[in-house]
Design a protein around this motif. Structure first.
Motif, PDB file in Angstrom:
ATOM      1  N   ALA A 710       0.829  -1.213   0.000  1.00  0.00           N
ATOM      2  CA  ALA A 710       0.000   0.000   0.000  1.00  0.00           C
ATOM      3  C   ALA A 710       0.860   1.258   0.000  1.00  0.00           C
ATOM      4  CB  ALA A 710      -0.927  -0.008   1.212  1.00  0.00           C
ATOM      5  N   LYS A 711       1.948   1.254   0.780  1.00  0.00           N
ATOM      6  CA  LYS A 711       2.830   2.425   0.839  1.00  0.00           C
ATOM      7  C   LYS A 711       3.555   2.642  -0.488  1.00  0.00           C
ATOM      8  CE  LYS A 711       2.903   3.801   5.328  1.00  0.00           C
ATOM      9  NZ  LYS A 711       1.507   3.863   5.643  1.00  0.00           N
ATOM     10  N   LEU A 712       3.769   1.567  -1.242  1.00  0.00           N
ATOM     11  CA  LEU A 712       4.509   1.670  -2.502  1.00  0.00           C
ATOM     12  C   LEU A 712       3.666   2.250  -3.630  1.00  0.00           C
ATOM     13  CD1 LEU A 712       7.102   0.978  -4.132  1.00  0.00           C
ATOM     14  CD2 LEU A 712       6.128  -1.291  -4.516  1.00  0.00           C
ATOM     15  N   GLN A 713       2.351   2.054  -3.580  1.00  0.00           N
ATOM     16  CA  GLN A 713       1.510   2.404  -4.721  1.00  0.00           C
ATOM     17  C   GLN A 713       1.578   3.880  -5.127  1.00  0.00           C
ATOM     18  OE1 GLN A 713       0.315  -0.042  -6.692  1.00  0.00           O
ATOM     19  NE2 GLN A 713       1.568  -1.086  -5.161  1.00  0.00           N
ATOM     20  N   PRO A 714       1.604   4.852  -4.180  1.00  0.00           N
ATOM     21  CA  PRO A 714       1.752   6.251  -4.628  1.00  0.00           C
ATOM     22  C   PRO A 714       3.034   6.478  -5.424  1.00  0.00           C
ATOM     23  CG  PRO A 714       1.047   6.165  -2.335  1.00  0.00           C
ATOM     24  CD  PRO A 714       1.394   4.763  -2.722  1.00  0.00           C
ATOM     25  N   LEU A 715       4.122   5.824  -5.027  1.00  0.00           N
ATOM     26  CA  LEU A 715       5.378   5.974  -5.766  1.00  0.00           C
ATOM     27  C   LEU A 715       5.260   5.360  -7.155  1.00  0.00           C
ATOM     28  CD1 LEU A 715       7.944   5.073  -2.943  1.00  0.00           C
ATOM     29  CD2 LEU A 715       7.288   7.345  -3.745  1.00  0.00           C
ATOM     30  N   ARG A 716       4.599   4.217  -7.252  1.00  0.00           N
ATOM     31  CA  ARG A 716       4.454   3.547  -8.549  1.00  0.00           C
ATOM     32  C   ARG A 716       3.571   4.356  -9.495  1.00  0.00           C
ATOM     33  NH1 ARG A 716       6.053   0.506 -11.566  1.00  0.00           N
ATOM     34  NH2 ARG A 716       4.754  -1.350 -11.682  1.00  0.00           N
ATOM     35  N   SER A 717       2.508   4.968  -8.956  1.00  0.00           N
ATOM     36  CA  SER A 717       1.595   5.709  -9.823  1.00  0.00           C
ATOM     37  C   SER A 717       2.209   7.021 -10.301  1.00  0.00           C
ATOM     38  CB  SER A 717       0.277   5.986  -9.083  1.00  0.00           C
ATOM     39  OG  SER A 717       0.511   6.765  -7.928  1.00  0.00           O
ATOM     40  N   ILE A 718       2.995   7.671  -9.436  1.00  0.00           N
ATOM     41  CA  ILE A 718       3.610   8.947  -9.817  1.00  0.00           C
ATOM     42  C   ILE A 718       4.837   8.727 -10.696  1.00  0.00           C
ATOM     43  CG2 ILE A 718       4.767  11.014  -8.916  1.00  0.00           C
ATOM     44  CD1 ILE A 718       3.027  10.747  -6.423  1.00  0.00           C
ATOM     45  N   ASN A 719       5.560   7.619 -10.453  1.00  0.00           N
ATOM     46  CA  ASN A 719       6.818   7.363 -11.173  1.00  0.00           C
ATOM     47  C   ASN A 719       6.785   5.979 -11.818  1.00  0.00           C
ATOM     48  OD1 ASN A 719       8.454   9.761  -9.899  1.00  0.00           O
ATOM     49  ND2 ASN A 719       7.513   8.683  -8.192  1.00  0.00           N
TER      50      ASN A 719
END
Length: 845
Positions: A710-719
């Motif tokens: 869950a914590k990784l998903q914002p990084l994956r979506s932005i980058n």
């Protein structure tokens, strides 16, 4: 005779009886008014006008309470078995406007579909009007791609609509997050059929206004049929089509949010449906109701080519034109869209033209005005820098033979070029997401993620020779060398994120050579020179670790330590680089820890390095800029200590300290990608060998991995282009798959493995020569083969093993001797041998 005065109890008893009659009529579809009852009962008028509106409000609240959590209708506990001549067989589906059943019309002996409007919905004027509108509108149309209406009815207060029964499924059932649902030609044929049905409806003056996958049915012969005309409008009744907001926001054209709609709005719905059929996933997802309208208006949709490889360029062009946010740039009618789709299907040239670079640029500028200004400055600055450096070089040569005034003028030209290049470096390495709310004056102090795009890397590569020319022109200026090294560091980081590790190593080694050769001549202070050398070596160590070249990473980190310790009076910046090098030497990656066991001497040396790093960090006077880096290093020290501990209580305590440090820092700086990713890595550092056999430990591991995901998903979506984040997601999914399989849920384990393989395949496609990427994909297929074996699917097992072997065969010969490649080949070979042994045993039996 005079009647006695009514008491309050008498009044409200009478009003209660009248109110029950009022609500019953309302539920049955009548529309009695409060005034009607008040005029018929003047002695109760005051009480009626006070009570009836309250009773009706309470009844309307019941509508909301009797809906499902997703907004779909219910019958509030009632069981329907028959409606007049129709015997209800089973429920087919439900939505916000009603429930659909398969039914048998007994008088004709045929199966039909019946849409029922729940009785409580009759309290809502809009619901009843929409229901009646759908009946009138659809019944007047006869087209092979529109579900026909046979009639309407009303049974004991229940309104219903009789339609043709379409045996098949709705499109939304096939559009999932699991990948493309339809072949490109099939998707185009479906869109063409729906466009044909809409063209017929538009020709009869009817706009559908709710075109979406859920309202498109595909029958057993593959014929698409459009249904649910509940929101339709007749353009002959309302030519302007200015209406209140209604429909499914995810599929509404941008102009619909302003209450405007015409044929082109329906075209948009078809285009977005076609996009989702091809992409296999919703165009807009994970957005709040407040975010969605803005996302639609700005067309924040990933390009179709990025979502699915192999979509023909003409089909991509058709989709792009159909969903253009500007109605004037869309197909002007459903017939135009249908005709272009048919041209594509017949192999003829389409009429739509791809958006030109200028049109894309203008549209992008409208969406990102601040970033457009900065980018314009960068382009101009690049030109200025190139011209200025060339002119400056000529002026310097002439100045050698002329006055000091001419030399000063030359230095001013160099200043202009240097400032321009600095602006270019800032802009090309800053993603748009970090600049949306940024003033131009904030660039120097902004903390931002690097922009991992091949374009940014290419621009930074082309800038390097310009710095070289400026350095040759003014060899005694330290600011040129300093700025050149900073640009090289950014370039190497972008190259790492793109998986270009060999290029990153070349960039860093060239920078180290340049700094050694020019640093003293340029007059760089010793402390600053050693800081830059230490930073370059630390960055080099990171790249070698990504390549699994641990000898190279050890050498680089050791050089960073030597550079730092060569300075007697070290400042905080140099101490931070020293601490980073010590932690990196001690906190080794999982793959290296598994490769070999440590001797007692090596274990003591690791402890000494961690202690040294901890002592250095305790000496620092933190600035706001360094606080995140220090938090990450402190967390890594605790995590490494946790791994080394033999007692479970110490392991748990040190791990808790690591996560607490990062959580606290992330609370203060929620947008700091370094801290977020460090927390992801700490949470995901689960040693599954220790968890199996203990239900408590397995549950804890599962919770940690889900939180990491869950914590990784914002990084994956932005980058999405950053390979480091993609690799992390693959490893998390692999571990979650192992936990699911250990719990006996092979279907879930297989689902997670297949998702991990899809991501890993994108990494292999981006870096086909990467030995680690191919080895990891081979290991994923090895796990998939084991799942198929446990499920008894021998053919699928063999296919997975063959794919793994093919990946290993594709590794370059010089890389096959790497320990990781050798280890991976041994694992696959053992599985391959076991599979062959099982096959031989089966043949013998």
């Amino acid at each position: 005779m005079q009647l006695p005065d009514l008491t309050d109890d008498d009044i409200y008893s009478s009003v209660d009886i009248l109110a029950s009659d009022f609500v019953a009529r309302y539920r049955n579809g009548d529309r009695p008014t409060v005034e009607e009852y008040a005029s018929r009962h003047p002695d109760l008028s005051e009480a009626i006008q006070r009570v009836f509106p309250l009773v009706l409000s309470v009844e309307k609240v019941k509508i909301d309470q009797q809906s499902e959590s997703d907004g779909s209708a219910t019958l509030a506990g009632r069981m329907l078995e028959r409606l007049d001549d129709f015997r209800l067989v089973r429920e087919i589906g439900r939505g916000g406007m009603g429930i659909v059943y398969e039914a048998e019309q007994e008088s004709l002996g045929r199966r039909v579909a019946i849409k029922v409007l729940p009785k409580q919905s009759l309290l809502d004027d809009n619901a009843l009007q929409s229901f009646e509108r759908e009946a009138r509108t659809a019944a007047a149309m006869h087209h092979s791609n529109i579900v026909p209406i046979f009639g309407t009815g009303k049974s004991e207060g229940t309104h219903y609509l009789v339609m043709q029964l379409v045996r098949g499924e709705s499109l939304d059932r096939r559009i999932t997050t699991e990948g493309p649902s339809y072949d490109c030609r099939v998707a185009a044929e479906i869109a063409s059929q729906i466009s044909d049905g809409l063209a017929y409806a538009h020709g009869n003056g009817v706009l559908h206004r709710d075109v979406k996958p859920a309202n498109i049915l595909i029958d057993e012969d593959g014929v698409a049929q459009l249904t649910d005309f509940g929101l339709a409008r007749n353009t002959r009744d309302d030519p302007t089509m200015t209406q209140a907001l209604s429909g499914s926001p995810r599929y509404m054209a941008p102009e619909r949010f302003q209450g405007q709609s015409d044929e082109r709005s329906d075209v948009y719905g078809v285009g977005l449906t076609l996009y989702e059929m091809l992409a296999g996933t919703p165009a807009f997802k994970d957005l709040t109701p407040h975010q969605l309208p803005e996302a639609v208006k700005l067309q924040l949709i990933k390009p179709l080519g990025n979502m699915r490889r192999g979509v023909p360029a003409d089909l991509q062009t058709i989709v792009a034109k159909a969903i253009n946010p500007e109605p004037a740039h869309r197909y002007q009618s459903a017939a135009d869209l249908r005709d272009d789709l048919n041209r594509f299907l017949n192999g003829a040239p389409i009429l739509a033209r791809r958006t030109t670079a200028l049109q894309r640029f203008v549209r992008w500028c409208r969406r990102n005005p601040k970033l457009a200004v900065v980018t314009g400055i960068a382009i101009v600055s690049m030109l200025v820098a190139t011209v200025a450096s060339s002119v400056g070089l000529a002026m310097t040569s002439a100045a050698n033979m002329r006055t000091s005034a001419a030399l000063a003028q030359s230095e001013q030209t160099v200043d202009l070029a240097l400032h321009s290049l600095d602006g270019v470096v800032d802009v090309v390495s800053t993603p748009a997401s970090a600049m949306g709310d940024m003033d131009l004056g904030e660039l120097d102090s902004a903390q931002f993620l690097l922009n991992p795009s091949p374009h940014a890397a290419k621009v930074l590569e082309n800038i390097q020779p310009l710095y070289q020319r400026l350095a040759n022109q003014s060899p005694t200026r330290p600011d040129i060398v300093r700025q050149m090294i900073e640009a090289s560091l950014r370039l190497s980081q972008i190259q790492q994120q793109l998986g270009q590790t060999d290029d990153a190593i070349t960039t860093l080694n060239q920078s180290i050579e340049l700094l050694e050769a020019r640093g003293d001549l340029a007059g760089l202070p010793t402390n600053e020179k050693q800081i830059l050398i230490a930073r370059l070596h630390n960055e080099l160590g990171k790249v070698y670790t990504l390549k699994l070249d641990y000898a190279g990473s050890d050498r680089a980190y050791t050089m960073a330590i030597q550079s730092g310790e060569a300075v007697t009076n070290r400042d905080d910046r140099l101490k931070l680089q020293l601490a980073y090098a010590y932690v990196s030497l001690a906190d080794q990656p999982p793959q290296r820890r598994r490769d070999r066991s440590r001797t007692p001497e090596e274990s003591r040396a690791t402890g000494d390095k961690l202690a040294t790093a901890k002592a250095i960090l305790s000496e620092l006077n933190l600035s706001a800029h360094d606080a995140s880096e220090v938090a990450v290093l402190r967390a890594r020290i605790h995590l490494a200590t946790s791994r080394r501990a033999k007692r479970p209580s110490v392991r748990q305590s040190e791990f808790a300290s690591a996560t607490e440090i990062l959580r606290d820092r992330l609370t203060l700086t929620p947008d700091d990608s370094r801290v977020r990713f460090a927390l992801v890595e700490v949470l995901a550092s689960v040693n599954l060998r220790r968890q199996f056999g203990s239900e408590r430990l397995a549950n804890e591991a599962d919770e940690r991995l889900h939180e990491a995901f869950a914590k990784l998903q914002p990084l994956r979506s932005i980058n999405p282009e950053t390979q480091l984040f993609a690799v992390s997601e693959v490893h998390i999914l692999h571990k979650l798959s192992s936990l699911a399989r250990s719990d006996g849920d092979f279907a879930l384990g297989q689902q997670r493995l297949e998702k991990a393989i899809a991501i890993q395949s994108s990494l292999v496609d981006a870096s086909p020569d990467s030995m680690p990427h191919r080895c990891w994909r081979a290991l994923l297929y090895r796990s998939l083969a084991e799942v198929h074996r446990q499920q008894g699917d021998t053919e699928a097992e063999r296919e997975a093993i063959s794919t793994a072997v093919a990946d290993l065969d594709a590794i370059a010969p010089e890389a096959k001797a790497h320990p990781f490649a050798v280890q991976t080949w041994t694992i696959i070979q053992n599985l391959f041998t076991k599979e062959n042994d099982d096959a031989s045993e089966t043949d013998t039996l």
